[in-house]
Design an enzyme around this catalytic site. Structure first.
Site, PDB file in Angstrom:
ATOM      1  CG  HIS A  62     -19.686   9.847   6.350  1.00  0.00           C
ATOM      2  ND1 HIS A  62     -21.055   9.850   6.437  1.00  0.00           N
ATOM      3  CD2 HIS A  62     -19.315   8.559   6.221  1.00  0.00           C
ATOM      4  CE1 HIS A  62     -21.493   8.597   6.336  1.00  0.00           C
ATOM      5  NE2 HIS A  62     -20.460   7.795   6.208  1.00  0.00           N
ATOM      6  NE  ARG A  65      -2.353  -1.407   3.449  1.00  0.00           N
ATOM      7  CZ  ARG A  65      -2.726  -1.112   4.685  1.00  0.00           C
ATOM      8  NH1 ARG A  65      -3.786  -0.346   4.876  1.00  0.00           N
ATOM      9  NH2 ARG A  65      -2.061  -1.562   5.725  1.00  0.00           N
ATOM     10  CD  GLU A  84     -26.225   8.772   3.110  1.00  0.00           C
ATOM     11  OE1 GLU A  84     -26.850   9.800   2.830  1.00  0.00           O
ATOM     12  OE2 GLU A  84     -25.773   7.985   2.277  1.00  0.00           O
ATOM     13  CB  ILE A  97     -25.548   3.627  13.797  1.00  0.00           C
ATOM     14  CG1 ILE A  97     -26.382   4.787  13.266  1.00  0.00           C
ATOM     15  CG2 ILE A  97     -25.572   2.496  12.788  1.00  0.00           C
ATOM     16  CD1 ILE A  97     -27.883   4.532  13.188  1.00  0.00           C
TER      17      ILE A  97
END
Ligand code: GLN
Ligand code: ZN
Length: 751
Positions: free
Chosen positions: A691, A15, A662, A427
């Site tokens: 977010h 990565r 959402e 949530i």
């Protein structure tokens, strides 16, 4: 036999691109250093493919963020708000990908969407009436030349014009047809430039062709390619399709002047049938090595298919870009050799391609490599569990039905829980602060005893519950401090799953995921979440919600088996999770949330297949998990998006008591659709976006709720954030939740 690879993972072996990009975003390295990392990755990718003996290697498959975005920028599809930032080309590109906030302005990123039926996401190009499409970039040319310089003669791969237009959002009055001519000119210009540099083959990636096509789409496709192909000069053109078959347009495709046509034999159920009429004089790129899954190719099957093909020339290829599988198996020392022998990641798939290419057309039955592969496939061990098979076989129709019916349960539950109107909840996860991660990591490394680890989490749970009580939330959660990832956590406690060290796959930009591998039959080894939930319940008098991940999501975020259907695997997982649900209930947990964040992930690309191929078993699989609970046990589910306007009846048929999703970023159109469909399930459309670190004001939440009340009956409306809070900071979380509760109280006063 010649071989071809559509694309190679560009995140790098370890990565490297992710880490370099993130450093660049933070200003820790320069543009030059980032470009150097990119060059190293490109070079390694090209040389690996060359060394493996691949004939057709792609250039331009590399991307700093996303290939669709690359194509947009190449052709000047850059909305004004990003130009006005007056940033460098690379930073303008990143502003489109990630948004920009700084000295030069403040703009949101382009929308991001799921790339066909994968877990990769692309950036949605935006065209307005003033957009002037023209070739302004050089990336494909530069990448072709850079490859030539190190001795790799590549084909240039690029998002095709049809798919590009299909994925674009048109924000003005003009539509795709109005931009077709300009786009044709731009692609032709690119072709000419490539020709000048010595390019001999260009690959147009057109996955858009495997979806439902209208006659308008077909006309557009014909118009575009007739014009492009008239101007191809000496460059050969490969039309590359993937993620399914091209039944809607195959007859038109074969009549056009393509030199080669690439078809997917892995996901394209009709491909074999279609190629019976493959035209003379064209090359067939046969995608037979799976670019999406990690199992070793079954040579006898592949060679049999190849033998049955009637085309003048055949090139053996991957079914799609290898972007969707991890880089290499090397270094996966945690996997048992018996298992590892069955897998093939991107690098290993290269050898499969060349081996198959060498075996084809020979007396391969006697070849050592063929025999080895055959023995391997016949000898897979330790994956069957007869008890699991029997349990699945014994599922009866009534096991999929929860009784009594929803309306009756709703009454019983209202009485039992006696919650206020507009109940508030979250949530599931609370901020995973550094100390939480450290506790888990040190425990995993053996640096902390199980007791220490558990005690620490219990303290966190106690604090988290105290906090929720203080804030005034109605349905409490334990905070999920023990979980790393919503699939891995469950997979680790189920038999049949394997985990890797480094098998990362790009999800979007610098974000990668490390899916579990479903190796065999799945059963629950022991209770998974029960102790944590029991403890949480002992800390409060309010209802505590137990948190589970649903079977469809566990399957969709893992590499599935190929020896049994995904339906069969999902049912096995469903039975395992059902054990957990029933144990939670037995232990006094009366609200249970079963997350199905990835329900939509494997929804077929063609609408006609939605129910018959997928929803008709995926939705019952979810019901199987909760059908046996008592009427007063309240089942919640959660989805990370509101894009289900088109499958609302299926969502309702999950027969949960409450669903949260959402909604804060969407235009709330979903609410109209819920109303039109008489949605019965109680709903908690997220009232703010988790977010972003921004704290929503009370007013803002009241406004959102007021809008929701116009479409949803008061008695069915829940109040919650739009997803879990694990990525958020503590301070902003407390402030946001306080505002959420305050807003709910105001609304209660108005009802
Ligand atoms: N319960 C999970 C959480 O709160 C749900 C995560 C998700 O939807 N992706 O973190
Ligand atoms: Zn979510």
């Amino acid at each position: 036999m010649r071989t071809s690879v559509i694309g190679f993972p560009r995140i790098g072996r370890n990565r490297e691109l992710k880490f370099a990009s993130e450093k660049y975003f933070k200003g820790e390295i320069s543009e030059k250093e980032l470009l150097a990392t990119a060059d190293t990755i490109k070079k390694e990718n090209l040389l690996s493919q060359k060394e493996a003996g691949i004939t057709y290697i792609s250039s331009n498959d590399f991307s700093f963020y996303d290939n669709v975005l690359d194509t947009a920028v190449l052709f000047n599809v850059i909305p004004k708000r990003y130009r006005e930032l007056k940033l460098s080309p690379l930073d303008t590109y990143f502003a489109m990908a990630r948004g920009y906030q700084g000295e030069n302005g403040n703009v949101k990123a382009l929308a991001m969407k799921k790339w066909f039926n994968t877990n990769y996401h692309y950036l949605v190009p935006e065209i307005d009436d003033d957009t002037k499409i023209e070739l302004v970039g050089k990336k494909p040319l530069e990448d072709f030349e850079a490859a030539s310089r190190i001795g790799v003669n590549t084909k240039t791969a690029i998002t095709g014009p049809f798919t590009f237009l299909k994925l674009t959002r048109f924000t003005g009055a003009k539509t795709a047809v109005d931009f077709a001519d300009a786009l044709i000119n731009a692609y032709v210009k690119l072709l000419k430039e490539l020709e000048k540099k010595g390019e001999g083959l260009i690959e147009f990636d057109e996955p858009g062709l495997v979806t439902d096509l209208t006659t308008g789409d077909i006309d557009l496709f014909k118009k575009i390619y007739t014009a492009i192909l008239e101007n191809k000069g000496s460059v050969k053109v490969l039309l590359q399709t993937y993620f399914g078959d091209i039944r809607d347009i195959y007859d038109e495709v074969i009549r056009l002047d393509f030199d080669a046509i690439g078809l997917d034999f892995v996901e394209g159920v009709k491909t074999q049938e279609l190629v019976k009429s493959f035209p003379k004089g064209k090359v067939l790129f046969a995608g037979l090595v799976n670019g999406k899954n990690i199992w070793k190719n079954d040579y006898s099957k592949t060679l049999a298919t190849l033998n049955g093909l009637k085309a003048d020339e055949i090139v053996l290829g991957t079914s799609c870009s290898l972007l969707h599988v991890p880089y290499t198996l090397e270094g996966e020392t945690g996997l048992e050799n018996d298992c590892k022998a069955h897998f093939s990641f991107a690098l290993e798939k290269l050898s499969e391609l060349t081996e198959l290419g060498e075996l084809f057309g020979t007396d391969f039955e006697k070849d050592e490599r063929f025999i080895k592969n055959k023995v391997l496939h016949a000898g897979r061990k330790n994956f069957e569990d007869s008890a699991v098979r029997a349990a699945v076989a014994a599922i009866k129709p009534e096991d999929y039905e929860r009784l009594p019916k929803f309306e009756e349960r709703e009454k019983i539950q209202k009485e039992k829980f006696n919650l206020p109107l507009f109940p508030t909840t979250t949530i599931g996860s609370f901020p995973q602060t550094a100390d939480v991660r450290k506790n888990r990591l040190e425990f995993k490394k053996g640096l902390r005893s199980k007791e220490e680890y558990t005690e620490y989490n219990k303290t966190k749970i106690r604090e988290c519950i105290r906090l929720q009580e203080e804030i005034g939330l109605d349905v409490i959660v334990h905070g999920e401090f023990e979980r790393n990832d919503m699939v891995e956590y469950f997979g680790e406690n189920l038999s049949g799953f394997l985990f890797t060290r480094n098998a990362w796959v790009q999800s979007y930009g610098t974000r990668c995921v490390k899916p579990a591998i479903i190796w065999g039959d799945v059963a629950r080894k022991k209770p998974i979440t029960v102790e944590w939930s029991k403890f949480a319940k002992s800390c409060t008098d309010k209802p505590v919600k137990g948190m589970l991940t649903g079977p469809v999501t566990i399957l969709n975020w893992s590499f599935p088996r190929e020896d049994i259907s995904i339906k069969e695997s999902t049912l096995q997982i469903a039975l395992a999770i059902r054990d957990e649900v029933l144990d939670l209930e037995k232990n006094g947990i009366s609200v249970i949330q079963i997350d199905e964040a990835a329900l939509r992930e494997k929804l077929p690309l063609r609408k006609a297949d939605w129910y018959s191929e997928y929803l008709d078993w995926a939705i019952p699989a979810f019901r199987l998990v909760h059908s046996k609970v008592r009427p007063e046990t309240q089942i919640h589910t959660h989805m990370c998006y509101s894009e289900f306007t088109d499958i609302i009846p299926a969502i309702d048929a999950m027969d949960a008591d409450v669903i949260t999703f959402e909604a804060s970023r969407s235009d709330l159109l979903i609410l109209d659709a819920l109303r039109e469909n008489n949605f019965k399930t109680e709903v908690g459309p997220g009232v703010y976006d988790i977010h972003s670190p921004r704290v929503p004001s009370v007013d803002e939440i009241v406004t959102a709720l007021t809008k929701m009340r116009e479409k949803i009956e008061d008695r069915k409306l829940w109040v919650n954030p739009d997803c879990g809070l694990k990525t958020r900071g503590e301070e902003e979380t407390v402030k946001s939740l306080k505002n959420l509760v305050a807003a709910a109280k105001i609304i209660r006063g108005q009802a």
